[in-house]
Motif scaffolding. Structure first.
Motif: not given
Length: 206
Positions: A125-131, A154-158
């Protein structure tokens, strides 16, 4: 030897054994032998196999997040794609340098139930928020809209984080694939898109 140093030796040994043999098959005897200590000393410091594994997960998760943050930070002030490139380079370099740690995080902890899966989920989740923040910044700049909702990307980051995890497995399984090559593969796909690549338009780190 100072306790902190001794504990790191034990964790180093435990990550290697857990990463290569799996949580269930790993034994405290093997870990103690590799660390060069007695099994009672391992139990004295870390209480149980479960607590030892949890300590390994937390250490490896923190190290991975720190590596990604440092990679992005090295490109601070540059365009969002350069920052993302720095983060991806750091991610793949780290997972290549610590394949056993990556196996513990991505292959073992997520399948062993709570609380280990929760530890990995928090790291992700931390990496995802960063990206997400990097992609949002790039999208807002491209659209000329500083208020573009985060949800739009948000979907692109995931998708990007999931792809990075898969490519890390690929790179660690195939010695001919370097961390830089894996990072470049994902960056071209993420930034230029499959359509762009098929048309000969890619992303160049230069």
């Amino acid at each position: 030897m100072p306790r902190a140093v001794r504990e790191q030796q034990m964790l180093d040994a435990a990550v290697r054994i857990f990463g290569r043999r799996g949580y269930r098959a790993a034994s405290m005897d093997e870990i103690a032998e590799l660390a060069g200590v007695s099994k009672p000393l391992v139990y004295l410091y870390l209480n149980s196999k479960e607590e030892l594994f949890g300590a390994c997960v937390r250490r490896e998760a923190a190290a991975l997040v720190d590596a990604v943050r440092e990679g992005v930070g090295a490109a601070s002030g540059e365009r969002a794609d350069r920052q993302l490139w720095g983060g991806l380079r750091a991610f793949f370099a780290h997972t290549a340098e610590r394949p056993d740690g990556w196996a513990v995080l991505h292959g073992q902890a997520r399948t062993q139930g709570e609380p280990f899966a929760a530890e990995v989920a928090a790291m992700r989740a931390e990496v995802l928020a960063f990206v997400t923040s990097l992609i949002v910044a790039a999208a807002r700049e491209a659209h000329g809209d500083p208020l573009l909702p985060e949800r739009e990307v948000a979907g692109l980051a995931r998708a990007l984080v999931g792809a990075a995890e898969s490519l890390a497995d690929w790179a660690n399984a195939d010695a001919s694939v370097s961390g830089k090559e894996a990072a470049a593969t994902l960056m071209r796909f993420a930034w230029a898109g499959l359509g762009g690549l098929l048309e000969g338009r890619g992303w160049d780190p230069a």
